[in-house]
Design a protein around this motif. Structure first.
Motif, PDB file in Angstrom:
ATOM      1  N   ILE A 141       0.874  -1.179   0.000  1.00 17.42           N
ATOM      2  CA  ILE A 141       0.000   0.000   0.000  1.00 17.42           C
ATOM      3  C   ILE A 141       0.909   1.225   0.000  1.00 17.42           C
ATOM      4  CG2 ILE A 141      -0.170   0.331   2.508  1.00 17.42           C
ATOM      5  CD1 ILE A 141      -3.234   0.745   2.083  1.00 17.42           C
ATOM      6  N   GLY A 142       0.337   2.395  -0.218  1.00 17.74           N
ATOM      7  CA  GLY A 142       1.123   3.621  -0.226  1.00 17.74           C
ATOM      8  C   GLY A 142       1.709   3.957   1.138  1.00 17.74           C
ATOM      9  N   ALA A 143       2.877   4.579   1.142  1.00 20.89           N
ATOM     10  CA  ALA A 143       3.589   4.892   2.383  1.00 20.89           C
ATOM     11  C   ALA A 143       2.826   5.853   3.285  1.00 20.89           C
ATOM     12  CB  ALA A 143       4.969   5.476   2.055  1.00 20.89           C
ATOM     13  N   GLU A 144       1.903   6.631   2.707  1.00 23.62           N
ATOM     14  CA  GLU A 144       1.140   7.578   3.517  1.00 23.62           C
ATOM     15  C   GLU A 144       0.069   6.894   4.366  1.00 23.62           C
ATOM     16  OE1 GLU A 144       1.686  10.941   3.932  1.00 23.62           O
ATOM     17  OE2 GLU A 144       3.537  10.420   2.890  1.00 23.62           O
ATOM     18  N   ILE A 145       0.015   5.570   4.304  1.00 25.14           N
ATOM     19  CA  ILE A 145      -0.872   4.826   5.195  1.00 25.14           C
ATOM     20  C   ILE A 145      -0.633   5.219   6.648  1.00 25.14           C
ATOM     21  CG2 ILE A 145       0.780   2.913   5.249  1.00 25.14           C
ATOM     22  CD1 ILE A 145      -3.019   2.639   5.753  1.00 25.14           C
ATOM     23  N   PHE A 200      -7.100   7.743  12.066  1.00 25.27           N
ATOM     24  CA  PHE A 200      -8.185   6.846  12.450  1.00 25.27           C
ATOM     25  C   PHE A 200      -7.867   6.064  13.712  1.00 25.27           C
ATOM     26  CE2 PHE A 200      -9.652   7.738   8.149  1.00 25.27           C
ATOM     27  CZ  PHE A 200     -11.014   7.873   8.376  1.00 25.27           C
ATOM     28  N   GLY A 201      -6.595   5.910  14.036  1.00 27.17           N
ATOM     29  CA  GLY A 201      -6.254   5.308  15.316  1.00 27.17           C
ATOM     30  C   GLY A 201      -6.810   6.117  16.470  1.00 27.17           C
ATOM     31  N   LYS A 202      -6.774   7.449  16.313  1.00 26.14           N
ATOM     32  CA  LYS A 202      -7.346   8.333  17.337  1.00 26.14           C
ATOM     33  C   LYS A 202      -8.873   8.292  17.316  1.00 26.14           C
ATOM     34  CE  LYS A 202      -3.393  11.495  17.164  1.00 26.14           C
ATOM     35  NZ  LYS A 202      -2.912  12.829  16.716  1.00 26.14           N
ATOM     36  N   ILE A 203      -9.443   8.317  16.114  1.00 23.17           N
ATOM     37  CA  ILE A 203     -10.904   8.315  16.003  1.00 23.17           C
ATOM     38  C   ILE A 203     -11.493   7.066  16.665  1.00 23.17           C
ATOM     39  CG2 ILE A 203     -12.815   8.051  14.346  1.00 23.17           C
ATOM     40  CD1 ILE A 203     -11.321   9.969  12.505  1.00 23.17           C
ATOM     41  N   ALA A 249      -0.263  -0.511  16.073  1.00 27.38           N
ATOM     42  CA  ALA A 249       0.931   0.116  15.489  1.00 27.38           C
ATOM     43  C   ALA A 249       0.529   1.081  14.387  1.00 27.38           C
ATOM     44  CB  ALA A 249       1.863  -0.951  14.949  1.00 27.38           C
ATOM     45  N   ARG A 250       1.102   2.276  14.427  1.00 27.50           N
ATOM     46  CA  ARG A 250       0.797   3.315  13.441  1.00 27.50           C
ATOM     47  C   ARG A 250       1.994   3.577  12.535  1.00 27.50           C
ATOM     48  NH1 ARG A 250      -2.006   3.973  18.088  1.00 27.50           N
ATOM     49  NH2 ARG A 250      -4.024   5.031  18.088  1.00 27.50           N
ATOM     50  N   ASP A 251       2.686   2.502  12.163  1.00 26.70           N
ATOM     51  CA  ASP A 251       3.902   2.629  11.359  1.00 26.70           C
ATOM     52  C   ASP A 251       3.831   1.866  10.042  1.00 26.70           C
ATOM     53  OD1 ASP A 251       3.918   0.053  12.310  1.00 26.70           O
ATOM     54  OD2 ASP A 251       5.836   0.208  13.374  1.00 26.70           O
ATOM     55  N   GLY A 252       2.640   1.387   9.688  1.00 25.44           N
ATOM     56  CA  GLY A 252       2.487   0.641   8.446  1.00 25.44           C
ATOM     57  C   GLY A 252       3.014  -0.777   8.490  1.00 25.44           C
ATOM     58  N   SER A 253       3.391  -1.253   9.671  1.00 26.21           N
ATOM     59  CA  SER A 253       4.013  -2.572   9.781  1.00 26.21           C
ATOM     60  C   SER A 253       3.058  -3.723   9.502  1.00 26.21           C
ATOM     61  CB  SER A 253       4.640  -2.737  11.172  1.00 26.21           C
ATOM     62  OG  SER A 253       3.673  -2.569  12.198  1.00 26.21           O
ATOM     63  N   GLN A 254       1.775  -3.448   9.384  1.00 22.70           N
ATOM     64  CA  GLN A 254       0.797  -4.492   9.040  1.00 22.70           C
ATOM     65  C   GLN A 254       0.928  -4.900   7.568  1.00 22.70           C
ATOM     66  OE1 GLN A 254       0.167  -1.496  10.298  1.00 22.70           O
ATOM     67  NE2 GLN A 254      -0.921  -1.702  12.242  1.00 22.70           N
ATOM     68  N   PHE A 255       1.672  -4.104   6.801  1.00 19.72           N
ATOM     69  CA  PHE A 255       1.867  -4.356   5.374  1.00 19.72           C
ATOM     70  C   PHE A 255       3.308  -4.796   5.129  1.00 19.72           C
ATOM     71  CE2 PHE A 255      -1.525  -1.369   5.998  1.00 19.72           C
ATOM     72  CZ  PHE A 255      -2.494  -1.727   5.075  1.00 19.72           C
ATOM     73  N   ASP A 256       3.526  -5.535   4.051  1.00 15.16           N
ATOM     74  CA  ASP A 256       4.875  -5.987   3.724  1.00 15.16           C
ATOM     75  C   ASP A 256       5.705  -4.898   3.062  1.00 15.16           C
ATOM     76  OD1 ASP A 256       4.396  -8.697   4.584  1.00 15.16           O
ATOM     77  OD2 ASP A 256       3.224  -8.988   2.745  1.00 15.16           O
ATOM     78  N   VAL A 315     -10.648  -2.381   9.885  1.00  8.85           N
ATOM     79  CA  VAL A 315      -9.986  -3.582   9.385  1.00  8.85           C
ATOM     80  C   VAL A 315      -8.894  -3.217   8.379  1.00  8.85           C
ATOM     81  CG1 VAL A 315     -10.339  -5.665   7.981  1.00  8.85           C
ATOM     82  CG2 VAL A 315     -11.937  -5.101   9.830  1.00  8.85           C
ATOM     83  N   ASN A 316      -9.199  -2.336   7.449  1.00 10.24           N
ATOM     84  CA  ASN A 316      -8.265  -2.047   6.364  1.00 10.24           C
ATOM     85  C   ASN A 316      -7.032  -1.276   6.818  1.00 10.24           C
ATOM     86  OD1 ASN A 316     -10.030  -3.382   4.685  1.00 10.24           O
ATOM     87  ND2 ASN A 316     -11.075  -1.517   4.022  1.00 10.24           N
ATOM     88  N   MET A 317      -7.158  -0.460   7.860  1.00  5.74           N
ATOM     89  CA  MET A 317      -5.969   0.237   8.354  1.00  5.74           C
ATOM     90  C   MET A 317      -5.023  -0.746   9.049  1.00  5.74           C
ATOM     91  SD  MET A 317      -7.335   2.409  11.648  1.00  5.74           S
ATOM     92  CE  MET A 317      -7.745   1.615  13.230  1.00  5.74           C
TER      93      MET A 317
END
Length: 308
Positions: free
Chosen positions: A113-117, A124-127, A135-142, A283-285
């Protein structure tokens, strides 16, 4: 999106049009419940494949997930003898849940996914008051793609293009002479994506679309959604740069940035939130994974009251 990225994408497409590269094989899958097009794209020489914007079936009333839509993709991939290298997301969708983790388990492929995730996860973590365990560092993606980044799909080259506006993290993927544009733009008779989600920006959206429309006129644009505009009888998931330039009701040639921003802002103010916004984004984030199970072993979707 940088001028370098656009030039790279344009050069890639021009090579295809001049016969220097192979045109990808594209198979579309339409999920009527969410008006979503998913795609399997493969190299005709090596049969290496990418799955783009997959759908996990979700019954909101029952809170249950099923895999009927994703199974159609698995059946096609296996019957065609394809090897999945990539599971690609154009952005964090607000209208359907991603089936990427389940498809990875069955077929493999790296999730990108794009790095701006990271920006989307922070907002949305706050919302959703996701807490420190999220984790808010994109680590859920490869892989987190940068604007203009190139990757391989057999003999084909994929160029990732950052197209912010609908969300900060929207990406398009140029694969040969085809571009998978996510929610940035729709069929000419339906217009463009909304830009009023947290982090969205109508002005950025206009500029992203203009960059996209600098690609060669015959470039095929594969869309993530279609809502069958009044007067049209069939759903359609692809168009061309030329048709968008000539006839898109929101951004056809001659429409100014200021008039687009005014139109988009006023139109967005009249729209209801997507029905699956709350479960989809949560889910998607997370890269398509459900929230961590609680003490009873069950995952829960949060619904913030009077916050969005």
């Amino acid at each position: 999106m940088t001028d370098t990225a656009i030039k790279s994408a344009t050069d890639s497409i021009n090579q295809v049009l001049s016969g220097a590269l192979h045109t990808p094989v594209v198979k579309a899958f339409f999920d009527a419940a969410t008006n979503t097009f998913s795609y399997v794209v493969h190299c005709p020489v090596t049969r290496s494949a990418a799955i783009i914007d997959s759908v996990l079936d979700y019954d909101a009333a029952a809170g249950r997930t099923t895999y009927t839509s994703a199974q159609h993709i698995i059946d096609y991939v296996r019957a065609a003898g394809l090897e999945v290298q990539w599971q690609l997301e154009t952005h964090v969708h607000a209208d359907h849940l991603s089936a990427a983790p389940w498809l990875q388990e069955k077929l493999g492929g790296r999730l990108g996914i794009g790095a701006e995730i990271i920006r989307v996860q922070n907002v949305f973590g706050k919302i959703f008051n996701a807490g420190s365990c999220f984790a808010r560092d994109g680590s859920q993606f490869d892989v987190l793609f940068r604007d203009g980044q190139q990757l391989e799909l057999g003999t084909l080259s994929i160029t990732a293009l950052h197209l912010p506006g609908h969300t900060p993290a929207d990406m398009a993927y140029v694969i040969g002479d085809a571009v998978f544009v996510g929610d940035t733009i729709f069929m000419p008779d339906f217009g463009t994506a909304r830009a009023d989600f947290p982090g969205g920006d109508a002005r950025q959206l206009f500029r992203s679309i203009q960059r996209l429309l600098t690609l060669p006129p015959d470039t095929t644009l594969y869309l993530c959604h279609d809502y069958k505009a009044p007067g049209r009888d069939e759903f359609c998931g692809k168009t061309t740069v030329r048709d968008e330039r000539d006839g898109n009701i929101h951004v056809q040639e001659g429409v100014s940035e200021e008039s687009f921003v005014k139109m988009r802002t006023e139109r967005d103010a009249s729209l209801s939130m997507p029905k699956l916004l709350m479960p989809s984004v949560q889910v998607n984030m997370r890269g398509g994974h459900l929230p961590e199970p609680e003490s009873d072993g069950v995952s829960y979707i949060k619904i913030p009251i009077n916050k969005v």
